[in-house]
Design a protein around this motif. Structure first.
Motif, PDB file in Angstrom:
ATOM      1  N   GLU A   1      -5.130  -5.800   1.373  1.00  0.00           N
ATOM      2  CA  GLU A   1      -5.417  -5.172   0.082  1.00  0.00           C
ATOM      3  C   GLU A   1      -4.324  -5.389  -0.957  1.00  0.00           C
ATOM      4  O   GLU A   1      -4.298  -4.714  -1.980  1.00  0.00           O
ATOM      5  CB  GLU A   1      -5.657  -3.671   0.285  1.00  0.00           C
ATOM      6  CG  GLU A   1      -7.004  -3.346   0.877  1.00  0.00           C
ATOM      7  CD  GLU A   1      -8.134  -3.781  -0.045  1.00  0.00           C
ATOM      8  OE1 GLU A   1      -8.343  -3.141  -1.086  1.00  0.00           O
ATOM      9  OE2 GLU A   1      -8.814  -4.784   0.277  1.00  0.00           O
ATOM     10  N   ASN A   2      -3.415  -6.338  -0.686  1.00  0.00           N
ATOM     11  CA  ASN A   2      -2.379  -6.691  -1.662  1.00  0.00           C
ATOM     12  C   ASN A   2      -1.495  -5.491  -1.996  1.00  0.00           C
ATOM     13  O   ASN A   2      -1.114  -5.272  -3.154  1.00  0.00           O
ATOM     14  CB  ASN A   2      -3.012  -7.260  -2.937  1.00  0.00           C
ATOM     15  CG  ASN A   2      -2.065  -8.171  -3.685  1.00  0.00           C
ATOM     16  OD1 ASN A   2      -1.254  -8.877  -3.092  1.00  0.00           O
ATOM     17  ND2 ASN A   2      -2.147  -8.160  -5.005  1.00  0.00           N
ATOM     18  N   ILE A   3      -1.172  -4.684  -0.975  1.00  0.00           N
ATOM     19  CA  ILE A   3      -0.283  -3.532  -1.138  1.00  0.00           C
ATOM     20  C   ILE A   3       1.135  -3.994  -0.820  1.00  0.00           C
ATOM     21  O   ILE A   3       1.449  -4.308   0.330  1.00  0.00           O
ATOM     22  CB  ILE A   3      -0.702  -2.371  -0.210  1.00  0.00           C
ATOM     23  CG1 ILE A   3      -2.126  -1.912  -0.551  1.00  0.00           C
ATOM     24  CG2 ILE A   3       0.279  -1.208  -0.333  1.00  0.00           C
ATOM     25  CD1 ILE A   3      -2.717  -0.927   0.446  1.00  0.00           C
ATOM     26  N   ASP A   4       1.977  -4.044  -1.813  1.00  0.00           N
ATOM     27  CA  ASP A   4       3.341  -4.526  -1.613  1.00  0.00           C
ATOM     28  C   ASP A   4       4.201  -3.530  -0.848  1.00  0.00           C
ATOM     29  O   ASP A   4       5.096  -3.921  -0.090  1.00  0.00           O
ATOM     30  CB  ASP A   4       4.011  -4.805  -2.968  1.00  0.00           C
ATOM     31  CG  ASP A   4       3.438  -6.017  -3.663  1.00  0.00           C
ATOM     32  OD1 ASP A   4       2.564  -6.679  -3.065  1.00  0.00           O
ATOM     33  OD2 ASP A   4       3.853  -6.312  -4.798  1.00  0.00           O
ATOM     34  N   TYR A   5       3.927  -2.226  -1.084  1.00  0.00           N
ATOM     35  CA  TYR A   5       4.797  -1.195  -0.512  1.00  0.00           C
ATOM     36  C   TYR A   5       3.981   0.057  -0.249  1.00  0.00           C
ATOM     37  O   TYR A   5       3.121   0.434  -1.060  1.00  0.00           O
ATOM     38  CB  TYR A   5       5.926  -0.870  -1.499  1.00  0.00           C
ATOM     39  CG  TYR A   5       7.131  -0.181  -0.888  1.00  0.00           C
ATOM     40  CD1 TYR A   5       8.156  -0.922  -0.310  1.00  0.00           C
ATOM     41  CD2 TYR A   5       7.248   1.200  -0.904  1.00  0.00           C
ATOM     42  CE1 TYR A   5       9.271  -0.301   0.238  1.00  0.00           C
ATOM     43  CE2 TYR A   5       8.348   1.828  -0.357  1.00  0.00           C
ATOM     44  CZ  TYR A   5       9.357   1.079   0.213  1.00  0.00           C
ATOM     45  OH  TYR A   5      10.458   1.702   0.757  1.00  0.00           O
ATOM     46  N   SER A   6       4.226   0.704   0.889  1.00  0.00           N
ATOM     47  CA  SER A   6       3.555   1.956   1.237  1.00  0.00           C
ATOM     48  C   SER A   6       4.583   3.035   1.523  1.00  0.00           C
ATOM     49  O   SER A   6       5.570   2.791   2.218  1.00  0.00           O
ATOM     50  CB  SER A   6       2.656   1.778   2.468  1.00  0.00           C
ATOM     51  OG  SER A   6       1.512   1.020   2.169  1.00  0.00           O
ATOM     52  N   VAL A   7       4.336   4.211   0.978  1.00  0.00           N
ATOM     53  CA  VAL A   7       5.182   5.372   1.238  1.00  0.00           C
ATOM     54  C   VAL A   7       4.443   6.257   2.238  1.00  0.00           C
ATOM     55  O   VAL A   7       3.385   6.810   1.932  1.00  0.00           O
ATOM     56  CB  VAL A   7       5.498   6.154  -0.042  1.00  0.00           C
ATOM     57  CG1 VAL A   7       6.492   7.263   0.263  1.00  0.00           C
ATOM     58  CG2 VAL A   7       6.044   5.225  -1.122  1.00  0.00           C
ATOM     59  N   LEU A   8       5.001   6.374   3.439  1.00  0.00           N
ATOM     60  CA  LEU A   8       4.355   7.090   4.530  1.00  0.00           C
ATOM     61  C   LEU A   8       4.754   8.561   4.532  1.00  0.00           C
ATOM     62  O   LEU A   8       5.870   8.919   4.143  1.00  0.00           O
ATOM     63  CB  LEU A   8       4.742   6.456   5.867  1.00  0.00           C
ATOM     64  CG  LEU A   8       4.473   4.954   6.022  1.00  0.00           C
ATOM     65  CD1 LEU A   8       5.024   4.465   7.359  1.00  0.00           C
ATOM     66  CD2 LEU A   8       2.985   4.660   5.914  1.00  0.00           C
ATOM     67  N   SER A   9       3.859   9.394   4.995  1.00  0.00           N
ATOM     68  CA  SER A   9       4.156  10.815   5.181  1.00  0.00           C
ATOM     69  C   SER A   9       3.273  11.345   6.299  1.00  0.00           C
ATOM     70  O   SER A   9       2.260  10.735   6.641  1.00  0.00           O
ATOM     71  CB  SER A   9       3.913  11.607   3.890  1.00  0.00           C
ATOM     72  OG  SER A   9       2.574  11.456   3.445  1.00  0.00           O
ATOM     73  N   VAL A  10       3.668  12.475   6.856  1.00  0.00           N
ATOM     74  CA  VAL A  10       2.852  13.135   7.880  1.00  0.00           C
ATOM     75  C   VAL A  10       1.848  14.038   7.183  1.00  0.00           C
ATOM     76  O   VAL A  10       2.174  14.747   6.228  1.00  0.00           O
ATOM     77  CB  VAL A  10       3.736  13.919   8.863  1.00  0.00           C
ATOM     78  CG1 VAL A  10       2.907  14.863   9.713  1.00  0.00           C
ATOM     79  CG2 VAL A  10       4.490  12.943   9.755  1.00  0.00           C
ATOM     80  N   SER A  11       0.618  14.010   7.649  1.00  0.00           N
ATOM     81  CA  SER A  11      -0.473  14.747   7.033  1.00  0.00           C
ATOM     82  C   SER A  11      -0.489  16.200   7.514  1.00  0.00           C
ATOM     83  O   SER A  11       0.548  16.801   7.755  1.00  0.00           O
ATOM     84  CB  SER A  11      -1.793  14.031   7.359  1.00  0.00           C
ATOM     85  OG  SER A  11      -2.876  14.666   6.734  1.00  0.00           O
ATOM     86  N   MET A  12      -1.651  16.753   7.638  1.00  0.00           N
ATOM     87  CA  MET A  12      -1.813  18.093   8.179  1.00  0.00           C
ATOM     88  C   MET A  12      -2.453  17.989   9.559  1.00  0.00           C
ATOM     89  O   MET A  12      -2.999  16.941   9.896  1.00  0.00           O
ATOM     90  CB  MET A  12      -2.661  18.948   7.236  1.00  0.00           C
ATOM     91  CG  MET A  12      -4.076  18.416   6.997  1.00  0.00           C
ATOM     92  SD  MET A  12      -5.279  18.807   8.277  1.00  0.00           S
ATOM     93  CE  MET A  12      -5.328  20.578   8.175  1.00  0.00           C
ATOM     94  N   PRO A  13      -2.370  18.991  10.415  1.00  0.00           N
ATOM     95  CA  PRO A  13      -1.801  20.316  10.196  1.00  0.00           C
ATOM     96  C   PRO A  13      -0.283  20.278  10.050  1.00  0.00           C
ATOM     97  O   PRO A  13       0.391  19.514  10.733  1.00  0.00           O
ATOM     98  CB  PRO A  13      -2.212  21.098  11.459  1.00  0.00           C
ATOM     99  CG  PRO A  13      -2.392  20.039  12.505  1.00  0.00           C
ATOM    100  CD  PRO A  13      -2.939  18.848  11.781  1.00  0.00           C
ATOM    101  N   HIS A  14       0.212  21.115   9.147  1.00  0.00           N
ATOM    102  CA  HIS A  14       1.650  21.150   8.917  1.00  0.00           C
ATOM    103  C   HIS A  14       2.360  21.745  10.127  1.00  0.00           C
ATOM    104  O   HIS A  14       1.812  22.572  10.853  1.00  0.00           O
ATOM    105  CB  HIS A  14       1.975  21.971   7.663  1.00  0.00           C
ATOM    106  CG  HIS A  14       3.409  21.914   7.288  1.00  0.00           C
ATOM    107  ND1 HIS A  14       4.274  22.968   7.504  1.00  0.00           N
ATOM    108  CD2 HIS A  14       4.158  20.923   6.743  1.00  0.00           C
ATOM    109  CE1 HIS A  14       5.481  22.626   7.089  1.00  0.00           C
ATOM    110  NE2 HIS A  14       5.438  21.395   6.614  1.00  0.00           N
TER     111      HIS A  14
END
Length: 316
Positions: A49-62
């Protein structure tokens, strides 16, 4: 035309977080099975998808469901160390938002300082509420002050509501309805407690196109007619929306994006895939819709996909 993209709302899972979800929720996230995530799959989607950079995070449940400061902090430490390692292994492709052990204030302050100063986190991800305490609550003032002092980027992510009415919407998976309700409720809570005014240096990102805010915003000033003690800056959602960012994770077309653009400017919008909780085929379909919608010009599309995030993360 193929647009460059920066994805600011993509998710990762760690061994510790996966165990937490299994032990506390039977492997479910909002009544939906946790996805089987591998970094290779994220990288493959990025290439496609031509994504140069991704910022990852943890979703829920918190992680706040632990209800224990030590256990919650230990899990946050594991999650952030894993995110830092992913970043170091893929410096030019992956970054991450640190997970914070709310509602425990002192522990959260220590984790935030470590993540921002030593673990190369691009910012933090905060749940809409933790153990029933919403983000605008004075309980979190010291955390907000630190985030303001450091001009932190803060992605808000919906969490399950503290309580849901019995036998009302139990057949609907939580991401379909409760995510929207919680994001909207939390934004109103932040406005009511003047968080955006008191902590102007925090760069907030509101997820999923702002949920129901674009529809609700014109109604909120009417609250003063019903409660004369309210001040304008406690209810003016429209004004607050003009000073935050919105990611476009999820199905923002055909209705949500046009409504949002009536209130905010295109330079407040950020691309977001929400992968892998949004499965790859759906991500591809949503991207196609964005690429062809008449609600955005080509210039605005490139802003949303790439330029706005580039400026937000101070990469230009």
């Amino acid at each position: 035309m193929p647009y460059q993209k920066i994805d600011i709302h993509s998710h990762y899972l760690t061994p510790g977080y996966t165990r937490f979800c299994q032990e506390q929720f039977g492997g479910l996230a909002g009544d939906v099975a946790e996805p089987n995530w591998q970094v290779e799959n994220t990288l493959a989607l990025m290439k496609l998808e031509n994504i140069d950079y991704s910022v990852l995070s943890v979703s829920m449940p918190h992680i706040s469901y632990n209800q224990d400061a030590r256990a919650t902090t230990k899990l946050a430490t594991e999650i952030n160390a894993f995110g830092c390692q992913l970043h170091q292994e893929h410096l030019n492709q992956l970054g991450y938002f640190a997970t914070v052990p709310l509602p425990f204030v002192n522990e959260s302050i220590a984790i935030i300082k470590n993540a921002l100063f030593y673990q190369q986190a691009l910012g933090v991800v905060l749940p809409t509420s933790a153990q029933g305490i919403y983000l605008g609550d004075p309980h979190f003032d010291a955390v907000m002050q630190l985030l303001d002092d450091t001009s932190a980027i803060v992605l808000i992510h919906p969490n399950d509501p503290p309580k849901t009415p019995y036998h009302v919407d139990e057949k609907f998976p939580h991401p379909i309805y409760d995510f929207f309700a919680e994001t909207t409720r939390t934004f109103l809570n932040l406005v009511q407690n003047r968080i955006f005014i008191r902590y102007p240096n925090i760069k907030f990102i509101i997820p999923h196109g702002g949920a129901a805010l674009s529809v609700l915003a014109p109604r909120t000033l009417g609250a003063k007619m019903l409660n004369h003690r309210l001040q304008t800056d406690e209810v003016d959602v429209t004004a607050a929306m003009k000073h935050v960012y919105f990611d476009i994770a999820g199905r923002v077309l055909p209705s949500l994006l046009p409504a949002l653009l009536q209130i905010v400017k295109p330079d407040q919008l950020l691309y977001a895939s929400d992968y892998p909780y949004t499965p790859k085929p759906v991500v591809l379909g949503l991207n196609s819709a964005l690429a062809h919608t008449h609600w955005l010009t080509d210039t605005q599309r490139q802003q949303l996909y790439f330029q706005n995030a580039l400026k937000l993360f101070d990469l230009v």
